[in-house]
Enzyme design. Structure first.
Site, mmCIF file in Angstrom:
data_model
loop_
_atom_site.group_PDB
_atom_site.id
_atom_site.type_symbol
_atom_site.label_atom_id
_atom_site.label_comp_id
_atom_site.label_asym_id
_atom_site.label_seq_id
_atom_site.Cartn_x
_atom_site.Cartn_y
_atom_site.Cartn_z
ATOM 1 C CB THR A 273 -12.330 4.754 14.788
ATOM 2 O OG1 THR A 273 -12.611 4.766 13.597
ATOM 3 C CG2 THR A 273 -12.507 3.459 15.367
ATOM 4 C CB ILE B 81 -16.468 5.327 4.773
ATOM 5 C CG1 ILE B 81 -16.272 4.031 4.175
ATOM 6 C CG2 ILE B 81 -15.514 6.453 4.489
ATOM 7 C CD1 ILE B 81 -15.232 3.213 4.786
ATOM 8 C CE LYS B 82 -16.664 9.311 12.801
ATOM 9 N NZ LYS B 82 -15.992 9.228 14.391
ATOM 10 C CB ILE B 83 -17.570 11.879 4.879
ATOM 11 C CG1 ILE B 83 -17.006 10.591 4.111
ATOM 12 C CG2 ILE B 83 -17.396 13.107 4.157
ATOM 13 C CD1 ILE B 83 -17.824 10.261 2.732
ATOM 14 C CB ILE C 295 -12.517 3.322 9.359
ATOM 15 C CG1 ILE C 295 -10.846 3.888 9.123
ATOM 16 C CG2 ILE C 295 -13.028 2.931 8.205
ATOM 17 C CD1 ILE C 295 -10.054 2.754 8.733
#
Length: 373
Positions: free
Chosen positions: A44, A139-141, A108
Site C-alpha cells: 500500500t 513497515i514501509k520507509i 503499510i
C-alpha cells in the site's frame, strides 16, 4: 495448463498486489487473487489509501464510530488504514506460515511527511507495528538519506521493513548497508534474526518515463532508439548489486546467525507508455528471489497473456551497463534523473496524504452532521 502467474512463481518471483481496500477484503476479490492468480502479498501507499477511503461506503460504519468517539482526522486515517492492513494480514496469514514469513506480507507506509525526519520515522514505525500487531506486517520507509538511519534503527528493534522509493544503484547499496547495520544491531539487542524480514523496493517504470521524456526532447534518431530500455537496465543492475552485496563476509556472518537476505522488489511495474508491452516490467525482470508488486491492471495482463520464458536478468549486465553509458553520452544524466524521481516520488506521496486528510476531514464533518440531524 500452467498459467503465466504460476510460471512466474515457479521461476522464483513472488507476486504481490499493489492495492488494498476494505471492499477487496469484504467482497472476496483479494482472496480470489490469492487462490487463482498466485498473489502472495500486498503493498500500500498513501495514494492507494486515498483512492480506497474516498470511494464507496466500506468505511462508513467505522467513520461513525470514530466521530462518536471524537477522533480527529489524523487519528481517523490511522485507525482506518491500520484496520485494513491488520485484516489483510489475517487473510495472508496462511501464506506467511507456509513460507516462514518470506511472503504473506502486507505493507503499510509511515506518514510520508516524515520522510526527512529520522526520529519521527522510527517512532511512527513502532506505532504502526504495535497497532497492526501482526507478525506478517511490513513497515514501509522511504529510502531518503534521512530514512537510512531510520531503516537501520527500525530493523534493530526487530521490526520488518519494506524500503520504498529506491531509484539509484548508489542509494540501493546504501539501503543494503542500512539493512545489514540494522541486523547487526538487532543481533546485539537479542532479536531472532530469522524473524526479521525486509524487501528493497526498486522503482522501474518511472525511470523510463523520465528518461524517455528527456530523449524525446533531444529528438535525434539516436536518442529515440534508446527509449523504453532504461527502466529494465537499471533494475537488472540492481539485481547485480543484490548478488554482490549478499555474498560478502559481512553478510555471511549474519546469515550464519539466521538472517535472511533483503529481497529486491520491483515496484512501479505498470507500463505508462502505450507503445511498450503491457507486461514489460514483469517478464523482463524474472530471477530467483525477487518480488514483483503489480497494480491489478498489470496483474490481469500478466495472467492473461504474459510470456514467461524464465530468467531474464542473468546475462544482461553488460548490455544494461552499456545502455546507461549510452544515455550519459547523449546527454541524459543518470544522477539527475534519479534525484528528480526521488523528489517527485516523495512530493506525490505527501500530496496524496494531504488530499487524503482533507477528504477524510470533510467526510468526518458530513458524518457528524448526519449524526446530529
Amino acid at each position: 495448463m500452467t498459467t503465466p502467474t504460476q510460471a512466474l512463481s515457479d521461476a522464483g518471483v513472488s507476486i504481490w498486489l499493489d492495492d488494498l481496500s476494505r471492499q477487496r477484503l469484504q467482497d472476496g476479490s483479494l482472496k480470489a487473487l490469492i487462490d487463482e492468480k498466485n498473489v502472495v502479498g500486498v503493498t500500500t501507499n498513501p495514494t492507494i489509501f486515498q483512492g480506497a477511503i474516498t470511494k464507496g461506503h466500506g468505511y462508513d460504519a467505522q467513520l461513525r464510530e470514530l466521530v462518536a468517539d471524537g477522533a480527529d482526522v489524523e487519528r481517523t486515517v490511522f485507525e482506518l488504514t491500520t484496520r485494513d492492513v491488520a485484516d489483510a494480514c489475517d487473510l495472508f496469514a496462511p501464506v506467511a506460515e507456509a513460507t516462514k514469513g518470506v511472503d504473506g506480507r502486507v505493507s503499510i507506509e509511515v506518514d510520508p511527511r516524515l520522510a526527512w525526519d529520522t526520529a519521527g520515522t522510527i517512532a511512527e514505525a513502532k506505532k504502526l507495528r504495535d497497532k497492526v500487531n501482526k507478525g506478517n506486517v511490513y513497515i514501509k520507509i522511504p529510502a531518503t538519506l534521512e530514512g537510512l538511519e531510520a531503516i537501520a534503527e527500525t530493523l534493530a528493534n526487530g521490526i520488518s521493513v519494506n524500503v520504498t522509493l529506491i531509484f539509484s544503484l548508489e542509494r540501493y547499496r546504501a539501503v543494503i548497508n542500512a539493512f545489514l547495520t540494522g541486523l547487526e544491531k538487532a543481533k546485539e539487542n537479542g532479536h531472532d534474526l530469522s524473524k526479521i524480514h525486509s524487501v528493497a523496493s526498486f522503482f522501474v517504470s518511472r525511470v523510463d518515463s523520465e528518461v524517455d521524456k528527456r530523449l524525446e526532447a533531444i529528438g535525434t534518431d539516436e536518442a529515440k532508439a534508446l527509449k523504453g530500455k532504461a527502466g529494465l537496465a537499471n533494475a537488472r543492475l540492481a539485481y547485480q548489486v543484490f548478488e554482490e552485496e549478499f555474498t560478502t563476509e559481512r553478510w555471511k556472518l549474519l546469515a550464519d546467525a539466521g538472517a535472511l537476505p533483503q529481497r529486491p522488489l520491483w515496484a512501479s511495474t505498470g507500463v505508462k507508455d502505450p507503445n511498450l508491452p503491457d507486461t514489460l516490467y514483469v517478464t523482463g525482470l524474472v530471477a530467483p528471489g525477487v518480488v514483483n508488486t503489480m497494480p491489478e491492471k498489470t496483474l490481469e495482463a500478466t495472467f492473461d497473456h504474459a510470456e514467461v520464458v524464465g530468467d531474464t536478468i542473468h546475462g544482461s549486465y553488460e548490455e544494461s551497463n552499456a545502455h546507461l553509458d549510452a544515455l550519459e553520452k547523449i546527454g541524459v544524466s543518470y544522477n539527475d534523473v534519479v534525484a528528480v524521481l526521488e523528489s517527485e516520488g516523495l512530493d506525490k506521496f505527501v500530496a496524496s496524504w494531504n488530499d487524503l486528510l482533507a477528504d477524510v476531514e470533510r467526510t468526518l464533518s458530513e458524518t457528524a452532521q448526519g449524526a446530529r440531524a
